[in-house]
Design a protein around this motif. Structure first.
Motif, PDB file in Angstrom:
ATOM      1  N   ALA A 186       1.835  -0.298   0.410  1.00  0.00           N
ATOM      2  CA  ALA A 186       1.155   0.945   0.760  1.00  0.00           C
ATOM      3  C   ALA A 186       1.199   1.184   2.264  1.00  0.00           C
ATOM      4  O   ALA A 186       1.411   2.313   2.728  1.00  0.00           O
ATOM      5  CB  ALA A 186      -0.291   0.893   0.267  1.00  0.00           C
ATOM      6  N   ALA A 187       1.021   0.124   3.053  1.00  0.00           N
ATOM      7  CA  ALA A 187       1.004   0.271   4.509  1.00  0.00           C
ATOM      8  C   ALA A 187       2.383   0.596   5.074  1.00  0.00           C
ATOM      9  O   ALA A 187       2.504   1.315   6.071  1.00  0.00           O
ATOM     10  CB  ALA A 187       0.458  -1.005   5.148  1.00  0.00           C
ATOM     11  N   ASP A 188       3.433   0.053   4.456  1.00  0.00           N
ATOM     12  CA  ASP A 188       4.788   0.244   4.970  1.00  0.00           C
ATOM     13  C   ASP A 188       5.430   1.543   4.490  1.00  0.00           C
ATOM     14  O   ASP A 188       6.428   1.997   5.070  1.00  0.00           O
ATOM     15  CB  ASP A 188       5.680  -0.929   4.547  1.00  0.00           C
ATOM     16  CG  ASP A 188       5.313  -2.234   5.237  1.00  0.00           C
ATOM     17  OD1 ASP A 188       4.616  -2.181   6.257  1.00  0.00           O
ATOM     18  OD2 ASP A 188       5.733  -3.298   4.745  1.00  0.00           O
ATOM     19  N   LYS A 189       4.898   2.132   3.446  1.00  0.00           N
ATOM     20  CA  LYS A 189       5.559   3.284   2.806  1.00  0.00           C
ATOM     21  C   LYS A 189       5.750   4.482   3.744  1.00  0.00           C
ATOM     22  O   LYS A 189       6.845   5.073   3.764  1.00  0.00           O
ATOM     23  CB  LYS A 189       4.791   3.684   1.545  1.00  0.00           C
ATOM     24  CG  LYS A 189       5.497   4.751   0.717  1.00  0.00           C
ATOM     25  CD  LYS A 189       4.846   4.916  -0.656  1.00  0.00           C
ATOM     26  CE  LYS A 189       3.424   5.421  -0.574  1.00  0.00           C
ATOM     27  NZ  LYS A 189       2.862   5.722  -1.917  1.00  0.00           N
ATOM     28  N   PRO A 190       4.751   4.875   4.549  1.00  0.00           N
ATOM     29  CA  PRO A 190       4.976   6.040   5.422  1.00  0.00           C
ATOM     30  C   PRO A 190       6.146   5.854   6.384  1.00  0.00           C
ATOM     31  O   PRO A 190       6.924   6.792   6.613  1.00  0.00           O
ATOM     32  CB  PRO A 190       3.650   6.174   6.169  1.00  0.00           C
ATOM     33  CG  PRO A 190       2.637   5.564   5.249  1.00  0.00           C
ATOM     34  CD  PRO A 190       3.349   4.410   4.612  1.00  0.00           C
ATOM     35  N   ALA A 191       6.293   4.661   6.948  1.00  0.00           N
ATOM     36  CA  ALA A 191       7.396   4.424   7.882  1.00  0.00           C
ATOM     37  C   ALA A 191       8.731   4.451   7.159  1.00  0.00           C
ATOM     38  O   ALA A 191       9.731   4.972   7.686  1.00  0.00           O
ATOM     39  CB  ALA A 191       7.207   3.079   8.589  1.00  0.00           C
ATOM     40  N   LEU A 192       8.774   3.904   5.949  1.00  0.00           N
ATOM     41  CA  LEU A 192      10.024   3.927   5.199  1.00  0.00           C
ATOM     42  C   LEU A 192      10.404   5.366   4.839  1.00  0.00           C
ATOM     43  O   LEU A 192      11.573   5.748   4.936  1.00  0.00           O
ATOM     44  CB  LEU A 192       9.910   3.075   3.936  1.00  0.00           C
ATOM     45  CG  LEU A 192      11.174   3.011   3.070  1.00  0.00           C
ATOM     46  CD1 LEU A 192      12.382   2.535   3.870  1.00  0.00           C
ATOM     47  CD2 LEU A 192      10.950   2.105   1.852  1.00  0.00           C
ATOM     48  N   ILE A 193       9.430   6.169   4.447  1.00  0.00           N
ATOM     49  CA  ILE A 193       9.706   7.581   4.155  1.00  0.00           C
ATOM     50  C   ILE A 193      10.290   8.275   5.383  1.00  0.00           C
ATOM     51  O   ILE A 193      11.271   9.036   5.290  1.00  0.00           O
ATOM     52  CB  ILE A 193       8.416   8.283   3.685  1.00  0.00           C
ATOM     53  CG1 ILE A 193       8.039   7.805   2.268  1.00  0.00           C
ATOM     54  CG2 ILE A 193       8.585   9.796   3.702  1.00  0.00           C
ATOM     55  CD1 ILE A 193       6.706   8.330   1.783  1.00  0.00           C
ATOM     56  N   GLU A 194       9.700   8.016   6.546  1.00  0.00           N
ATOM     57  CA  GLU A 194      10.190   8.620   7.793  1.00  0.00           C
ATOM     58  C   GLU A 194      11.647   8.257   8.051  1.00  0.00           C
ATOM     59  O   GLU A 194      12.471   9.104   8.415  1.00  0.00           O
ATOM     60  CB  GLU A 194       9.321   8.162   8.955  1.00  0.00           C
ATOM     61  CG  GLU A 194       9.805   8.606  10.328  1.00  0.00           C
ATOM     62  CD  GLU A 194       9.020   7.930  11.449  1.00  0.00           C
ATOM     63  OE1 GLU A 194       9.601   7.769  12.548  1.00  0.00           O
ATOM     64  OE2 GLU A 194       7.851   7.572  11.235  1.00  0.00           O
TER      65      GLU A 194
ATOM     66  N   LEU B  56       9.624   8.424  -3.272  1.00  0.00           N
ATOM     67  CA  LEU B  56       8.480   7.959  -2.487  1.00  0.00           C
ATOM     68  C   LEU B  56       7.608   9.123  -2.034  1.00  0.00           C
ATOM     69  O   LEU B  56       6.377   9.008  -1.995  1.00  0.00           O
ATOM     70  CB  LEU B  56       8.957   7.164  -1.271  1.00  0.00           C
ATOM     71  CG  LEU B  56       9.693   5.850  -1.540  1.00  0.00           C
ATOM     72  CD1 LEU B  56       9.974   5.121  -0.226  1.00  0.00           C
ATOM     73  CD2 LEU B  56       8.914   4.949  -2.486  1.00  0.00           C
ATOM     74  N   SER B  57       8.226  10.245  -1.686  1.00  0.00           N
ATOM     75  CA  SER B  57       7.458  11.401  -1.236  1.00  0.00           C
ATOM     76  C   SER B  57       6.584  11.963  -2.355  1.00  0.00           C
ATOM     77  O   SER B  57       5.537  12.548  -2.094  1.00  0.00           O
ATOM     78  CB  SER B  57       8.404  12.493  -0.717  1.00  0.00           C
ATOM     79  OG  SER B  57       9.123  12.043   0.408  1.00  0.00           O
ATOM     80  N   ASN B  58       6.999  11.771  -3.598  1.00  0.00           N
ATOM     81  CA  ASN B  58       6.241  12.257  -4.742  1.00  0.00           C
ATOM     82  C   ASN B  58       5.240  11.229  -5.268  1.00  0.00           C
ATOM     83  O   ASN B  58       4.499  11.527  -6.216  1.00  0.00           O
ATOM     84  CB  ASN B  58       7.188  12.640  -5.876  1.00  0.00           C
ATOM     85  CG  ASN B  58       7.789  14.018  -5.681  1.00  0.00           C
ATOM     86  OD1 ASN B  58       7.080  14.972  -5.405  1.00  0.00           O
ATOM     87  ND2 ASN B  58       9.098  14.114  -5.806  1.00  0.00           N
ATOM     88  N   SER B  59       5.211  10.046  -4.667  1.00  0.00           N
ATOM     89  CA  SER B  59       4.329   8.989  -5.165  1.00  0.00           C
ATOM     90  C   SER B  59       2.891   9.216  -4.701  1.00  0.00           C
ATOM     91  O   SER B  59       2.627   9.947  -3.748  1.00  0.00           O
ATOM     92  CB  SER B  59       4.825   7.614  -4.699  1.00  0.00           C
ATOM     93  OG  SER B  59       4.718   7.480  -3.289  1.00  0.00           O
ATOM     94  N   GLN B  60       1.982   8.559  -5.400  1.00  0.00           N
ATOM     95  CA  GLN B  60       0.571   8.610  -5.037  1.00  0.00           C
ATOM     96  C   GLN B  60       0.264   7.492  -4.038  1.00  0.00           C
ATOM     97  O   GLN B  60       1.150   6.737  -3.636  1.00  0.00           O
ATOM     98  CB  GLN B  60      -0.292   8.468  -6.297  1.00  0.00           C
ATOM     99  CG  GLN B  60       0.000   9.507  -7.358  1.00  0.00           C
ATOM    100  CD  GLN B  60      -0.214  10.920  -6.873  1.00  0.00           C
ATOM    101  OE1 GLN B  60      -1.258  11.232  -6.293  1.00  0.00           O
ATOM    102  NE2 GLN B  60       0.766  11.790  -7.094  1.00  0.00           N
ATOM    103  N   GLU B  61      -0.985   7.355  -3.664  1.00  0.00           N
ATOM    104  CA  GLU B  61      -1.386   6.280  -2.761  1.00  0.00           C
ATOM    105  C   GLU B  61      -1.060   4.933  -3.382  1.00  0.00           C
ATOM    106  O   GLU B  61      -1.216   4.729  -4.583  1.00  0.00           O
ATOM    107  CB  GLU B  61      -2.887   6.372  -2.485  1.00  0.00           C
ATOM    108  CG  GLU B  61      -3.417   5.289  -1.559  1.00  0.00           C
ATOM    109  CD  GLU B  61      -4.915   5.363  -1.367  1.00  0.00           C
ATOM    110  OE1 GLU B  61      -5.469   4.502  -0.662  1.00  0.00           O
ATOM    111  OE2 GLU B  61      -5.534   6.292  -1.950  1.00  0.00           O
TER     112      GLU B  61
END
Length: 275
Positions: free
Chosen positions: A200-208, A120-125
């Motif tokens: 896309a909206a949920d991805k930053p929280a999941l990465i965290e 996920l950290s390597n994924s694009q928008e």
């Protein structure tokens, strides 16, 4: 063959020989869709000397090749696909040189939470559909998921036909979203099959939350804490009408070969496993 770098960056992205004519099936999906396949594990339970995704099926393909064929048919030949690799990564890179790769150098001491974190950290928008590298499934599962992908709605593919004690199980909240997701769930409504999507909206929280996981946690732990603490909402996508088998043991491999359409009828497919 390309050199694997022990970094957390995508190693390469050589998209060749792909026709855009198949992309219309997901053309309306916004924002862009990407796929991550978790293929870093050692697969010790299956007892092979190669990465689980390269395990051959009875039709001649590996698990990985069967996954790729299904993904490109359903999502378009040019859909970006990244494999998170680790154990004997050069074998996967040679078998599928047209993929992008992210490397988990700690594959021997970490679990799927850290491999998914790298993917996920390597994924694009945009949203990311991710698969365990040892899941053999009917490609119709992806057709069923298309409306959810187009809507950019986070989901977990589930099978309500069985609730085995050793599998990842789930419960729902009052609104019908996933509340609990782990192997220790009591009163599970079914099993998660290892095919999931984060918007896309949920991805930053999941990465965290994946970053906060213990190194031995499965990625479902990051999903659970993100649900509890950040209010992420994963819909259960019931794929029970179709076959999906995670190949952990020899018996799973036999079951996959016997259940899935096309595995026995072609001389081109064979199963694989990942961790």
């Amino acid at each position: 063959m390309r050199t694997v770098r022990t970094s957390d960056r995508v190693l390469t992205n050589v998209l060749r020989g792909r026709s855009p004519s198949h992309s219309s099936r997901l053309h309306a999906a916004q924002p862009p869709l990407q796929v991550v396949i978790l293929a870093a594990g050692m697969g010790t339970r299956l007892g092979r000397d190669h990465p689980k995704p390269l395990t051959p099926l009875d039709d001649g393909r590996s698990i990985l090749q069967r996954q790729l064929d299904g993904l490109r048919t359903a999502l378009g030949a040019e859909v970006p696909i990244t494999a998170v690799v680790g154990y004997r990564c050069e074998m996967i890179m040679q078998a599928a040189p047209d993929l992008s790769f992210a490397y988990n150098p700690d594959f021997a001491t970490t679990n799927t939470s850290k491999s998914l974190l790298r993917g996920l950290s390597n994924s694009q928008e945009g949203g990311v559909l991710w698969l365990n590298g040892d899941v053999v499934f009917d490609p119709a599962v992806l057709d069923l998921a298309l409306p959810w992908l187009r809507a950019d709605q986070s989901f977990v593919c589930v099978d309500t036909n069985t609730v085995a004690e050793e599998e990842v199980k789930y419960t729902l909240d009052d609104d019908g979203f996933v509340r609990e997701l782990s192997k220790t769930v009591v009163g599970g409504l079914g099993e998660a099959v290892g095919i999931n999507f984060v918007s896309a909206a949920d991805k930053p929280a999941l990465i965290e939350h994946l970053g906060a996981c213990d190194v031995q946690d499965y990625f479902e732990r990051g999903m659970e804490t993100a649900i509890e603490q950040r209010g992420l909402r994963f819909r259960p996508l019931d794929i029970s009408q179709f076959a999906a088998v995670e190949v952990d043991f020899e018996t799973d491999l036999h079951r996959a070969n016997s259940l899935l359409p096309g595995v026995r009828n072609h001389v081109v497919d064979k199963v694989a496993e990942v961790g």
